[in-house]
Design a protein around this motif. Structure first.
Motif, PDB file in Angstrom:
ATOM      1  N   PRO A   1       5.393  15.188   1.761  1.00  0.00           N
ATOM      2  CA  PRO A   1       6.124  16.248   1.060  1.00  0.00           C
ATOM      3  C   PRO A   1       7.356  15.750   0.321  1.00  0.00           C
ATOM      4  O   PRO A   1       7.853  16.431  -0.582  1.00  0.00           O
ATOM      5  CB  PRO A   1       6.513  17.204   2.201  1.00  0.00           C
ATOM      6  N   ALA A   2       7.854  14.558   0.685  1.00  0.00           N
ATOM      7  CA  ALA A   2       9.080  14.060   0.058  1.00  0.00           C
ATOM      8  C   ALA A   2       8.858  12.815  -0.793  1.00  0.00           C
ATOM      9  O   ALA A   2       9.768  12.375  -1.490  1.00  0.00           O
ATOM     10  CB  ALA A   2      10.118  13.747   1.125  1.00  0.00           C
ATOM     11  N   GLU A   3       7.650  12.219  -0.750  1.00  0.00           N
ATOM     12  CA  GLU A   3       7.398  10.954  -1.431  1.00  0.00           C
ATOM     13  C   GLU A   3       5.999  10.930  -2.020  1.00  0.00           C
ATOM     14  O   GLU A   3       5.073  11.547  -1.486  1.00  0.00           O
ATOM     15  CB  GLU A   3       7.543   9.787  -0.450  1.00  0.00           C
ATOM     16  N   ILE A   4       5.855  10.171  -3.091  1.00  0.00           N
ATOM     17  CA  ILE A   4       4.546   9.986  -3.683  1.00  0.00           C
ATOM     18  C   ILE A   4       4.461   8.595  -4.290  1.00  0.00           C
ATOM     19  O   ILE A   4       5.381   8.154  -4.994  1.00  0.00           O
ATOM     20  CB  ILE A   4       4.243  11.071  -4.749  1.00  0.00           C
ATOM     21  N   GLY A   5       3.399   7.863  -3.962  1.00  0.00           N
ATOM     22  CA  GLY A   5       3.214   6.523  -4.495  1.00  0.00           C
ATOM     23  C   GLY A   5       2.738   6.546  -5.931  1.00  0.00           C
ATOM     24  O   GLY A   5       2.534   7.609  -6.537  1.00  0.00           O
ATOM     25  N   ASN A   6       2.522   5.366  -6.465  1.00  0.00           N
ATOM     26  CA  ASN A   6       2.135   5.244  -7.868  1.00  0.00           C
ATOM     27  C   ASN A   6       1.074   4.154  -7.989  1.00  0.00           C
ATOM     28  O   ASN A   6       1.386   2.970  -7.956  1.00  0.00           O
ATOM     29  CB  ASN A   6       3.365   4.894  -8.708  1.00  0.00           C
TER      30      ASN A   6
ATOM     31  N   PHE B   1       0.832  -1.208   0.000  1.00  0.00           N
ATOM     32  CA  PHE B   1       0.000   0.000   0.000  1.00  0.00           C
ATOM     33  C   PHE B   1       0.865   1.255   0.000  1.00  0.00           C
ATOM     34  O   PHE B   1       0.489   2.288  -0.562  1.00  0.00           O
ATOM     35  CB  PHE B   1      -0.932  -0.006   1.217  1.00  0.00           C
ATOM     36  N   PHE B   2       2.037   1.177   0.635  1.00  0.00           N
ATOM     37  CA  PHE B   2       2.977   2.298   0.630  1.00  0.00           C
ATOM     38  C   PHE B   2       3.453   2.583  -0.791  1.00  0.00           C
ATOM     39  O   PHE B   2       3.493   3.736  -1.240  1.00  0.00           O
ATOM     40  CB  PHE B   2       4.161   1.961   1.537  1.00  0.00           C
ATOM     41  N   ASP B   3       3.832   1.528  -1.532  1.00  0.00           N
ATOM     42  CA  ASP B   3       4.262   1.696  -2.920  1.00  0.00           C
ATOM     43  C   ASP B   3       3.180   2.366  -3.761  1.00  0.00           C
ATOM     44  O   ASP B   3       3.473   3.195  -4.630  1.00  0.00           O
ATOM     45  CB  ASP B   3       4.586   0.338  -3.552  1.00  0.00           C
ATOM     46  N   LEU B   4       1.943   2.003  -3.506  1.00  0.00           N
ATOM     47  CA  LEU B   4       0.847   2.416  -4.374  1.00  0.00           C
ATOM     48  C   LEU B   4       0.283   3.791  -4.040  1.00  0.00           C
ATOM     49  O   LEU B   4       0.012   4.598  -4.948  1.00  0.00           O
ATOM     50  CB  LEU B   4      -0.287   1.385  -4.300  1.00  0.00           C
ATOM     51  N   TYR B   5       0.097   4.095  -2.752  1.00  0.00           N
ATOM     52  CA  TYR B   5      -0.760   5.228  -2.396  1.00  0.00           C
ATOM     53  C   TYR B   5      -0.140   6.254  -1.461  1.00  0.00           C
ATOM     54  O   TYR B   5      -0.756   7.293  -1.206  1.00  0.00           O
ATOM     55  CB  TYR B   5      -2.049   4.699  -1.740  1.00  0.00           C
ATOM     56  N   TYR B   6       1.043   5.992  -0.919  1.00  0.00           N
ATOM     57  CA  TYR B   6       1.583   6.896   0.089  1.00  0.00           C
ATOM     58  C   TYR B   6       1.896   8.267  -0.502  1.00  0.00           C
ATOM     59  O   TYR B   6       2.380   8.387  -1.633  1.00  0.00           O
ATOM     60  CB  TYR B   6       2.850   6.295   0.697  1.00  0.00           C
ATOM     61  N   GLN B   7       1.638   9.320   0.288  1.00  0.00           N
ATOM     62  CA  GLN B   7       1.959  10.682  -0.121  1.00  0.00           C
ATOM     63  C   GLN B   7       2.528  11.437   1.072  1.00  0.00           C
ATOM     64  O   GLN B   7       2.034  11.334   2.183  1.00  0.00           O
ATOM     65  CB  GLN B   7       0.721  11.418  -0.640  1.00  0.00           C
TER      66      GLN B   7
END
Length: 642
Positions: free
Chosen positions: A428-433, A420-426
């Motif tokens: 200020p420094a990271e964004i999932g896909n 779920f981190f890979d897919l949806y995490y957001q």
């Protein structure tokens, strides 16, 4: 950076003892040919010398000799296993097998899958204390045919055991930086029901600013024997980890990070066995709550709260016939998460997400050529509600060239779905896909092993051809800002070789009488990764694995009741940024670590020890966290029968 190789120290330790010491063999050294063990509890039984894969087994007796107080520290001493810790004693650590990412290694407790759907950072949140562990089994290579998705590069199974006798076991230590720990366990068998309850706690003031921790485990396991061939087991555990996370995830100058992790695990297992069939049914529940605060004195600035629930049921059966052994199994697994990122600029709601996994596996073991040749073909069929289906075939082949020499080879498809981190995490420094697709690979492995008279030598080579490998890449957000974003890389080919030798001189001491040493161990692992179309983009995790790893260990009796265990580790990784304890960026250099433990057995049931990790006080970094220097601990272990 200090990287002194302790050759002189090793030489002194090896020659300074009296050659007149006795060679009384302890069980540890007589059991080089291990009794039958059930490697990866819900599959075929095998013996260590009959294995046809690259498998490492660490027994409880060996584990108790190591200078370690946590599972991640213990795993550091196994070849091909790479533990990248953020902080000491397993506060937070990522596990890699043979150059894979930390999401690609499956972790199990008694066959129960522990991988967290939020992120692989929680895969080692195992609510089991070292005193509860009977043995650790590590399979290196393709494991998807046996376990389905996530056993991409291998699997680690922690096996627990319940004592047969009434006893109280106690363990305590005190050490550098105000570190203190204790464990209390009670075994209380009643008739046909065995049970064991333990509680442990580890605390420290921290080795630098905001690296204090408070870790605890509460563990219960019970087994009801209906008969010699039928049993019912219950396991329940709770783990709590509160720790300062100085530089754990952000840059080391962000020194006020703080994290709390709570993990609960419940499992019920029923086993029944006859001459022709062995059946195992289990149902389990795992809950993990992760609370991360970017600045603990200003929590409203940025605060992550993620809670996952995993439930599953499995049934595995092994049938024996004139044609060999057939294994068949089914599993159903549900994964859920609720996540919120609270920030001063407004909340980002990951929301509630859910997915289901259905698995079916089938394999058969053929014994041919007067049982010298074993062939095990099989497949695992996975269906995920969010990613569709995958068929994962594989085959293992082993041949006994002699009673002491075996060659083996295997090939298998592997598969990993995004977290779920890979897919949806957001952040200020990271964004999932959300457009990520599963990783896939085919792995080929070949090996040879020799096991006789206290000498165990093994060598393996492998090639893993991966596609759609997932990694976090540093990409431009605008003209002046970069952000980490998950994506599917192009093809990644990993090539590797492993060589290990383990000697037990006391097994052949009567004829050789050459070394005052009870055990010598050495291993070397070489890995190489080639990435197509990487395009110069900086990799965060997937392409920073081992290139060279060397481990040397010696266990020696100094006097009748005094022994020591010394371990040297050499670690070299590719693409690793190294930062010293002052926050200065250093050159990308490998490092050496020297760990030692002295054990004094006052009685058969009471032992005192003095241990030191990083004895030479070398500076080194895991991920981007400056790790502790010399850490000294003194403690005791004792068993009281009542």
């Amino acid at each position: 950076m200090k990287t002194s190789f302790p050759v002189a120290f090793l030489f002194v330790m090896l020659i300074q003892t009296s050659w007149a010491q006795d060679f009384d063999s302890l069980d540890l050294y007589r059991e080089i040919e291990l009794e039958e063990i059930e490697i990866f509890g819900n599959r075929f039984q095998t013996t260590y010398d009959n294995k046809i894969k690259n498998i490492e087994v660490l027994s409880k007796k060996e584990l108790n000799l190591l200078p370690a107080q946590s599972l991640p520290e213990v795993l550091n001493y196994l070849p091909g296993v790479d533990i990248r810790q953020r902080g000491p004693v397993g506060v937070q650590g990522d596990v890699s097998i043979l150059g894979g990412g930390f999401e690609q290694a499956l972790v199990l407790v008694n066959g129960i899958k522990m991988n967290d759907p939020q992120t692989g950072h929680h895969n080692l949140n195992v609510p089991v204390n070292l005193n509860n562990i009977k043995q650790i089994e590590v399979i290196k290579g393709p494991g998807a045919r046996i376990y389905g998705q996530n056993a991409f590069t291998g699997a680690i199974n922690i096996v627990t055991d319940i004592p047969d006798k009434r006893l109280i076991d106690l363990n305590g230590y005190y050490g550098t930086w105000g570190s203190i720990g204790y464990n209390v366990g009670v075994s209380l068998p009643v008739g046909n029901y065995k049970q064991y309850l333990s509680y442990s706690r580890d605390q420290s003031d921290g080795y630098r600013k905001n690296t204090d921790y408070d870790l605890s485990n509460l563990y219960y396991e019970g087994e009801l024997k209906f008969s010699d061939n039928q049993s019912l087991k219950l396991m329940a555990a709770h783990m709590s980890r509160d720790f300062g996370a100085n530089g754990f995830y952000a840059f080391p100058t962000d020194s006020n990070q703080y994290e709390e992790v709570k993990t609960n695990l419940v499992n019920i297992t029923h086993k029944i066995e006859s001459a022709f069939i062995k059946n195992t049914f289990r149902a389990y529940f795992r809950n993990n709550r992760d609370s991360y605060i970017f600045h603990k004195e200003n929590p409203q600035w940025y605060h992550n709260i993620h809670t996952t629930w995993v439930t599953g049921i499995e049934n595995h059966a092994v049938f024996k016939s004139l044609l060999g052994s057939t294994g068949v199994g089914v599993e159903v697994r549900n994964e859920r998460i609720i996540g919120t990122n609270k920030t001063e600029g407004g909340d980002t709601d990951l929301g509630f997400r859910e997915r289901q996994n259905y698995g079916l596996y089938l394999e058969h073991s053929f014994l041919l050529a007067q049982n010298k040749l074993e062939i095990v073909p099989g497949f695992h069929y996975n269906h995920y509600s969010t990613f569709g289906s995958a068929l994962l075939p594989g085959i293992d082949i082993g041949y006994n060239l002699s009673p002491y020499v075996k060659i083996y080879a295997n090939a298998g498809m592997t598969y990993r779905i995004p977290t779920f981190f890979d897919l949806y995490y957001q952040s200020p420094a990271e964004i999932g896909n959300p457009d990520l697709v599963p990783e896939e690979a085919i792995t080929y492995e070949a090996g040879i092993s020799y096991l006789k008279n206290g000498i165990n030598i093994e060598s393996t080579v492998f090639v893993r051809n991966g596609t759609n490998i997932i990694d976090w890449e540093n990409v431009p957000l605008n003209d002046s800002t970069f952000i980490w974003q998950s994506s599917n890389l192009s093809d990644v080919t990993t090539t590797g070789a492993e060589f290990s030798v383990k000697l037990f001189p006391q097994v052949f001491a009567k004829s050789w009488k050459v070394l005052p040493v009870r055990q010598l161990y050495a291993s070397y692992v070489w890995l190489d990764q080639e990435v197509e179309n990487k395009g110069g983009v900086e990799s965060r995790y997937a392409l920073t694995g081992l290139t060279n790893q060397f481990i040397f260990g010696v266990d020696q009796k100094l006097f009748r009741s005094l022994t020591y265990n010394l371990n040297v580790r050499y670690v070299d990784r590719q693409g690793e940024i190294r930062i010293n304890r002052s926050g200065d960026i250093l050159q990308r250099e490998p490092y050496w670590l020297l760990d030692i433990r002295l054990n004094y057995a006052l009685t058969q049931n009471m032992n005192f020890y003095l241990e030191a990790t990083n004895l030479l006080d070398n500076e080194y970094v895991e991920v981007q966290t400056p790790m502790p220097g010399r850490w000294v601990r003194a403690g005791f272990k004792m068993d009281i029968q009542y």
